[in-house]
Every structure is written in structure tokens, then in C-alpha cells.
Design a protein around this motif. Structure first.
Motif, PDB file in Angstrom:
ATOM      1  N   VAL A  18       0.819  -1.193   0.000  1.00 58.26           N
ATOM      2  CA  VAL A  18       0.000   0.000   0.000  1.00 58.26           C
ATOM      3  C   VAL A  18       0.864   1.259   0.000  1.00 58.26           C
ATOM      4  O   VAL A  18       0.504   2.289  -0.556  1.00 58.26           O
ATOM      5  N   LYS A  19       2.049   1.173   0.612  1.00 55.89           N
ATOM      6  CA  LYS A  19       2.984   2.295   0.568  1.00 55.89           C
ATOM      7  C   LYS A  19       3.348   2.575  -0.888  1.00 55.89           C
ATOM      8  O   LYS A  19       3.409   3.730  -1.325  1.00 55.89           O
ATOM      9  N   HIS A  20       3.600   1.503  -1.631  1.00 56.96           N
ATOM     10  CA  HIS A  20       3.923   1.672  -3.044  1.00 56.96           C
ATOM     11  C   HIS A  20       2.744   2.304  -3.784  1.00 56.96           C
ATOM     12  O   HIS A  20       2.922   3.178  -4.639  1.00 56.96           O
ATOM     13  N   PHE A  21       1.542   1.856  -3.442  1.00 57.07           N
ATOM     14  CA  PHE A  21       0.346   2.426  -4.063  1.00 57.07           C
ATOM     15  C   PHE A  21       0.292   3.936  -3.842  1.00 57.07           C
ATOM     16  O   PHE A  21       0.060   4.710  -4.767  1.00 57.07           O
ATOM     17  N   TYR A  22       0.515   4.352  -2.606  1.00 58.08           N
ATOM     18  CA  TYR A  22       0.453   5.775  -2.300  1.00 58.08           C
ATOM     19  C   TYR A  22       1.561   6.548  -3.003  1.00 58.08           C
ATOM     20  O   TYR A  22       1.356   7.666  -3.482  1.00 58.08           O
ATOM     21  N   ASP A  23       2.762   5.976  -3.062  1.00 60.22           N
ATOM     22  CA  ASP A  23       3.864   6.644  -3.761  1.00 60.22           C
ATOM     23  C   ASP A  23       3.496   6.881  -5.222  1.00 60.22           C
ATOM     24  O   ASP A  23       3.709   7.967  -5.770  1.00 60.22           O
ATOM     25  N   GLN A  24       2.965   5.831  -5.863  1.00 65.05           N
ATOM     26  CA  GLN A  24       2.596   5.935  -7.270  1.00 65.05           C
ATOM     27  C   GLN A  24       1.415   6.892  -7.457  1.00 65.05           C
ATOM     28  O   GLN A  24       1.389   7.706  -8.381  1.00 65.05           O
ATOM     29  N   THR A  25       0.423   6.777  -6.588  1.00 63.39           N
ATOM     30  CA  THR A  25      -0.781   7.582  -6.724  1.00 63.39           C
ATOM     31  C   THR A  25      -0.515   9.056  -6.473  1.00 63.39           C
ATOM     32  O   THR A  25      -1.078   9.923  -7.134  1.00 63.39           O
ATOM     33  N   THR A  26       0.355   9.358  -5.511  1.00 63.80           N
ATOM     34  CA  THR A  26       0.690  10.746  -5.228  1.00 63.80           C
ATOM     35  C   THR A  26       1.242  11.434  -6.468  1.00 63.80           C
ATOM     36  O   THR A  26       0.856  12.567  -6.796  1.00 63.80           O
ATOM     37  N   ASP A  27       2.126  10.771  -7.170  1.00 63.46           N
ATOM     38  CA  ASP A  27       2.682  11.330  -8.410  1.00 63.46           C
ATOM     39  C   ASP A  27       1.583  11.533  -9.451  1.00 63.46           C
ATOM     40  O   ASP A  27       1.546  12.541 -10.150  1.00 63.46           O
ATOM     41  N   SER A  28       0.690  10.552  -9.571  1.00 64.50           N
ATOM     42  CA  SER A  28      -0.378  10.628 -10.569  1.00 64.50           C
ATOM     43  C   SER A  28      -1.348  11.766 -10.267  1.00 64.50           C
ATOM     44  O   SER A  28      -1.784  12.482 -11.171  1.00 64.50           O
ATOM     45  N   VAL A  29      -1.685  11.934  -8.985  1.00 63.26           N
ATOM     46  CA  VAL A  29      -2.585  13.017  -8.595  1.00 63.26           C
ATOM     47  C   VAL A  29      -1.948  14.371  -8.891  1.00 63.26           C
ATOM     48  O   VAL A  29      -2.612  15.294  -9.373  1.00 63.26           O
ATOM     49  N   ALA A  30      -0.657  14.498  -8.632  1.00 68.49           N
ATOM     50  CA  ALA A  30       0.047  15.756  -8.914  1.00 68.49           C
ATOM     51  C   ALA A  30      -0.021  16.095 -10.401  1.00 68.49           C
ATOM     52  O   ALA A  30      -0.228  17.249 -10.781  1.00 68.49           O
ATOM     53  N   ILE A  31       0.153  15.073 -11.235  1.00 71.88           N
ATOM     54  CA  ILE A  31       0.073  15.280 -12.691  1.00 71.88           C
ATOM     55  C   ILE A  31      -1.321  15.739 -13.090  1.00 71.88           C
ATOM     56  O   ILE A  31      -1.492  16.666 -13.902  1.00 71.88           O
ATOM     57  N   LEU A  32      -2.344  15.094 -12.527  1.00 69.84           N
ATOM     58  CA  LEU A  32      -3.718  15.464 -12.850  1.00 69.84           C
ATOM     59  C   LEU A  32      -4.021  16.903 -12.449  1.00 69.84           C
ATOM     60  O   LEU A  32      -4.686  17.642 -13.173  1.00 69.84           O
ATOM     61  N   ILE A  33      -3.520  17.308 -11.280  1.00 64.80           N
ATOM     62  CA  ILE A  33      -3.753  18.678 -10.824  1.00 64.80           C
ATOM     63  C   ILE A  33      -3.056  19.669 -11.746  1.00 64.80           C
ATOM     64  O   ILE A  33      -3.614  20.702 -12.127  1.00 64.80           O
ATOM     65  N   ASN A  34      -1.831  19.364 -12.135  1.00 62.97           N
ATOM     66  CA  ASN A  34      -1.090  20.239 -13.050  1.00 62.97           C
ATOM     67  C   ASN A  34      -1.808  20.414 -14.375  1.00 62.97           C
ATOM     68  O   ASN A  34      -1.905  21.510 -14.917  1.00 62.97           O
ATOM     69  N   ARG A  35      -2.307  19.305 -14.903  1.00 61.18           N
ATOM     70  CA  ARG A  35      -2.987  19.340 -16.202  1.00 61.18           C
ATOM     71  C   ARG A  35      -4.270  20.161 -16.156  1.00 61.18           C
ATOM     72  O   ARG A  35      -4.687  20.741 -17.155  1.00 61.18           O
ATOM     73  N   ASN A  36      -4.896  20.189 -14.985  1.00 61.55           N
ATOM     74  CA  ASN A  36      -6.190  20.867 -14.858  1.00 61.55           C
ATOM     75  C   ASN A  36      -6.111  22.079 -13.933  1.00 61.55           C
ATOM     76  O   ASN A  36      -7.120  22.511 -13.384  1.00 61.55           O
ATOM     77  N   LYS A  37      -4.885  22.598 -13.782  1.00 66.64           N
ATOM     78  CA  LYS A  37      -4.659  23.664 -12.809  1.00 66.64           C
ATOM     79  C   LYS A  37      -5.507  24.905 -13.065  1.00 66.64           C
ATOM     80  O   LYS A  37      -6.124  25.444 -12.137  1.00 66.64           O
ATOM     81  N   SER A  38      -5.576  25.345 -14.309  1.00 68.40           N
ATOM     82  CA  SER A  38      -6.318  26.571 -14.627  1.00 68.40           C
ATOM     83  C   SER A  38      -7.794  26.433 -14.289  1.00 68.40           C
ATOM     84  O   SER A  38      -8.387  27.311 -13.641  1.00 68.40           O
ATOM     85  N   ARG A  39      -8.375  25.319 -14.708  1.00 69.88           N
ATOM     86  CA  ARG A  39      -9.800  25.127 -14.446  1.00 69.88           C
ATOM     87  C   ARG A  39     -10.061  24.912 -12.960  1.00 69.88           C
ATOM     88  O   ARG A  39     -11.050  25.391 -12.411  1.00 69.88           O
ATOM     89  N   LEU A  40      -9.146  24.204 -12.307  1.00 68.51           N
ATOM     90  CA  LEU A  40      -9.284  23.951 -10.881  1.00 68.51           C
ATOM     91  C   LEU A  40      -9.230  25.263 -10.105  1.00 68.51           C
ATOM     92  O   LEU A  40     -10.026  25.508  -9.188  1.00 68.51           O
ATOM     93  N   LEU A  41      -8.276  26.128 -10.478  1.00 67.99           N
ATOM     94  CA  LEU A  41      -8.140  27.438  -9.839  1.00 67.99           C
ATOM     95  C   LEU A  41      -9.417  28.255 -10.017  1.00 67.99           C
ATOM     96  O   LEU A  41      -9.910  28.881  -9.081  1.00 67.99           O
ATOM     97  N   LYS A  42      -9.968  28.213 -11.226  1.00 70.63           N
ATOM     98  CA  LYS A  42     -11.186  28.975 -11.517  1.00 70.63           C
ATOM     99  C   LYS A  42     -12.352  28.497 -10.651  1.00 70.63           C
ATOM    100  O   LYS A  42     -13.080  29.296 -10.061  1.00 70.63           O
ATOM    101  N   GLU A  43     -12.512  27.161 -10.584  1.00 65.65           N
ATOM    102  CA  GLU A  43     -13.620  26.588  -9.816  1.00 65.65           C
ATOM    103  C   GLU A  43     -13.469  26.891  -8.322  1.00 65.65           C
ATOM    104  O   GLU A  43     -14.434  27.238  -7.641  1.00 65.65           O
ATOM    105  N   ILE A  44     -12.243  26.756  -7.802  1.00 68.48           N
ATOM    106  CA  ILE A  44     -12.018  26.991  -6.365  1.00 68.48           C
ATOM    107  C   ILE A  44     -12.214  28.473  -6.016  1.00 68.48           C
ATOM    108  O   ILE A  44     -12.776  28.802  -4.973  1.00 68.48           O
ATOM    109  N   SER A  45     -11.744  29.328  -6.903  1.00 75.44           N
ATOM    110  CA  SER A  45     -11.826  30.769  -6.621  1.00 75.44           C
ATOM    111  C   SER A  45     -13.262  31.266  -6.542  1.00 75.44           C
ATOM    112  O   SER A  45     -13.534  32.331  -5.987  1.00 75.44           O
ATOM    113  N   GLU A  46     -14.188  30.508  -7.098  1.00 73.08           N
ATOM    114  CA  GLU A  46     -15.599  30.901  -7.063  1.00 73.08           C
ATOM    115  C   GLU A  46     -16.265  30.559  -5.735  1.00 73.08           C
ATOM    116  O   GLU A  46     -17.425  30.881  -5.515  1.00 73.08           O
ATOM    117  N   SER A  47     -15.543  29.833  -4.883  1.00 71.43           N
ATOM    118  CA  SER A  47     -16.092  29.482  -3.568  1.00 71.43           C
ATOM    119  C   SER A  47     -15.194  30.051  -2.474  1.00 71.43           C
ATOM    120  O   SER A  47     -14.124  29.506  -2.180  1.00 71.43           O
TER     121      SER A  47
END
Length: 398
Positions: free
Chosen positions: A299-328
Motif C-alpha cells: 500500500v505504501k507503493h500504491f500511495y507513492d505511485q498515486t501521489t505522483d499521478s494526482v500531482a500530474i492530474l492537478i497540473n494538467r487541470n490547474k487553470s480550471r481547478l483554480l477557476k472553480e475553487i476561486s468561485e467558492s
């Protein structure tokens, strides 16, 4: 080269394999020994027991699992029927799954009526191997979920021998497997929160049972009377053994659990030792090739791998994520507060709800809405402040 990601791969598989003879499994023990050596039992296919060698290099885990599943079902057919007729096998496999898969979930309904049997089987195998498209299936599910694919093979045996599968057979076998693995994890000498999470992940990977924590608390409470053949019993012993393995050994207390389980399954000590030794040799031999075994805790390996993947997803969608969060404004304040202070229960609930609402509007982030996605949400919360511009962080702190 067979490409399981492209239509027509099953026909190509059998066209190639028909060019060379392959010995029939001598009996159930021989079939299981050969299958276990491929890694299919553990959800990690490292080789294919086929007449013509099939390269495993440069293939995705899902592709190897597809080939491994097709071949294991075929070898079970060959063992049971003692013939090599691939067309008959394909028809039998399609008919088997047509009776097994619950109404409303039958992949054959998604396939045109005019589709060939091999095309239908391709669709079925794809759906069985790739149970979902979330983060678990891409980074972790093949570790645990595909170890449960052998239950399909066991049920196929019942179908070939009896013309049908006993009612609730797969559900009962799967429930026994989950109970045994859960108990084996609890028997480990060094139990951590990661081991508890591994049990949860295993239980959430079920195909035939509804999600739920297993209530079995001791090996004496297990009802193993339903198990009727050696394949079922050795499969359960091996899964218990591999879930106990950590730090390149199985401790004495953990061995005691396996021997006790063997006693209940009426498997002698020699066979239990054989299982322990095989698992150890298998992991040592393929450790460098299988990321799962590169860590004492999977499970440690799972988290290591998943953490990297989540970071990539956030980077790819950073602009839209920022826009959505800023509205709340409330969400901005909660995120800012979470970076330097623990939120109370109500605040966590509010932040989770608002983030999930945002994820619904961003296709790439809908993974957090799928089964098991809730376990990934803390990773998302952790990375959002880090991935956003510093000026944004300053604003939300205000």
C-alpha cells in the motif's frame, strides 16, 4: 506480436498457438502448478504457459492480464475436455459468462448481435480485467483485483463439468477468499494502518459480493465446508501466504496461521511449506520486474505511485481547478486553514463535499468520485495549495 489492446487479438492468439503442439495438463495439480508459475494466481502475469512463447516485455499489466486470463481459461478447458478446439472453447467461455454476469452488467449487451464469438470474448475479458477506470485500476487494482480472476477459472471448471455453475458459487468462493486474506493480514506480527487499508482495498475489489467489511474474527469461525476440490484450497492458501509476505520472510507466527489454515483445509504440512517456499522464490525472482514487490508494504507503493499521478492530474487541470475553487470563498478559506491547522469534523465534511462537486465538473478528476476514490481525496487536498500560484495562496490566507 499479439496486441490485446487491439480488436482481433484472440483470433491471432489461437492462429499462432495452433502452429505448435502443447501438452495437456496431466491433472488438477499439474494445471495449478503451471498456472501458479505464470503469476496469474497472484494477479501478476510474468509468463504465459502456451505452446509458442509469448513475450512479456513492453506490455502493460492489463495486456498481460488479458492474455493470462484467456490462456488460463483455455488450459482449464483443455484439462476438462481433453481437446484443443479453440472455436469450441470460445463458444463455451462466452456461454459461461453469459450465465454468470448479473443482469444489467452483461457486457454482451454492449456488443452487436452480429459480433463473432471471439469478439464477444475479447469484450468480456476486457471488462473482467479492467473492472473500472479509476486510479485504483491503473496503479493498484492489478495487484489485488486480478488475483481474484482465478475465481472465474474455478467457476468455469464447474460449468464445463456440470453444464452450469452452482448457485452463488463465485460469491461464496470470493467471500471465503476475502475472509481468509483479511484474517491473514490481522495475524501479521507487525500490523500497521497500511495493512488495514490493504484489507479494505481487497474487500472493495470484489466482483460478486457487495462491498462490506468482513466480520470473521478468527480462523475457527471460518466455514470452509463449501470447498470441494484441491484447486480452491491451494488457491486460498497461496493468497493467504502472499498477503503475509513482507520484509522478505514469513514470521513464525504467520507460518502458524498458514499451517492452521492448512489443517482446516485438510492440506498437509509439506504442501504448506511448498506454498511458502514458492511464494518466497517467486517474489525474490521477479522482485525487480514487479514494482509491487519492491516495497515491504504494497500500500505504501500504491500511495507513492498515486501521489505522483494526482500531482500530474492537478497540473494538467490547474487553470480550471483554480477557476472553480476561486468561485467558492468558503472552500478557499478551508483550504488555506488546512495547510497550517487541523480542520474539525464539520469543516472537513464541507471541504470534501465542495471538492467533490468541483471534481464532477472536471472530467479528468472524476476518478475521485469512483469507488475507492475517497481514499485519494486527502492527496488531492494536500497538493492543491502546493500546485497553485503563490499569489493565490496569499489571497486565500487573507
Amino acid at each position: 506480436m499479439i496486441n490485446p489492446s487491439v480488436h482481433g487479438w484472440i483470433d491471432k492468439f489461437f492462429a499462432e498457438q495452433s502452429l505448435s503442439p502443447h501438452s495437456f495438463p496431466q491433472n488438477e495439480s499439474d494445471f495449478y502448478t503451471r498456472t501458479r508459475a505464470t503469476g496469474f494466481i497472484f494477479g501478476h502475469v510474468v509468463s504465459i504457459d502456451a505452446s509458442i512463447a509469448i513475450a512479456t516485455e513492453n506490455r502493460l499489466p492489463q495486456e498481460l492480464s488479458k492474455i493470462g486470463m484467456l490462456n488460463t481459461l483455455y488450459q482449464m478447458y483443455r484439462l476438462t475436455k481433453q481437446n484443443n478446439e479453440s472455436a469450441n472453447f470460445i463458444n463455451e467461455a462466452v456461454a459461461f459468462y453469459n450465465t454468470m454476469i448479473p443482469k444489467g452488467f452483461n457486457p454482451l449487451k454492449k456488443v452487436l448481435e452480429s459480433s463473432s464469438p471471439s469478439s464477444k470474448l475479447e469484450k468480456i475479458i476486457h471488462d473482467r480485467v479492467q473492472t473500472n477506470e479509476d486510479m485504483f485500476s491503473k496503479n493498484f487494482s492489478h495487484v489485488i483485483t486480478n488475483a481474484l480472476l482465478f475465481i472465474d477459472v474455478l467457476a468455469f471448471k464447474q460449468y464445463l463439468e456440470k453444464g452450469s455453475v452452482p448457485e452463488k458459487y463465485s460469491t461464496i468462493i470470493e467471500d471465503i477468499v476475502i475472509s481468509v486474506v483479511s484474517l491473514s493480514l490481522k495475524s501479521k506480527t507487525g500490523i500497521s494502518q497500511h495493512d488495514d487499508l490493504l484489507a479494505k482495498l481487497f474487500e472493495s475489489s470484489v466482483r460478486y459480493n457487495k462491498f462490506g467489511r468482513n466480520a470473521i474474527t478468527s480462523i475457527e469461525n471460518l466455514d470452509l465446508s463449501y470447498l470441494s476440490n484441491s484447486l480452491e484450497k491451494h488457491y486460498i492458501i497461496d493468497l493467504a501466504g502472499i498477503s503475509l509476505w513482507s520484509d522478505e520472510k514469513v514470521e513464525n507466527e504467520e507460518r502458524y496461521f498458514l499451517f492452521k489454515l492448512g489443517e482446516f483445509l485438510k492440506i498437509n504440512d509439506t504442501e504448506i511449506l511448498n506454498s511458502i517456499n514458492f511464494i518466497n522464490d517467486f517474489i525474490v525472482k521477479y522482485k525487480s520486474e514487479i514494482p509491487y514487490f519492491n516495497f515491504s508494504n504494497p500500500v505504501k507503493h500504491f500511495y507513492d505511485q498515486t501521489t505522483d499521478s494526482v500531482a500530474i492530474l492537478i497540473n494538467r487541470n490547474k487553470s480550471r481547478l483554480l477557476k472553480e475553487i476561486s468561485e467558492s470563498k468558503e472552500l478557499m478559506q478551508l483550504l488555506a486553514k488546512s495547510t497550517h491547522k487541523d480542520l474539525d469534523k464539520e469543516e472537513k465534511k464541507k471541504m470534501k463535499k465542495q471538492l467533490l462537486d468541483i471534481c464532477k465538473s472536471i472530467p479528468s478528476l472524476t476518478i475521485f468520485l469512483l469507488p475507492g476514490g475517497g481514499l485519494l481525496l486527502p492527496i488531492l487536498i494536500k497538493f492543491i495549495p502546493q500546485m497553485l500560484p503563490s499569489s493565490f495562496n496569499e489571497n486565500i490566507e487573507d
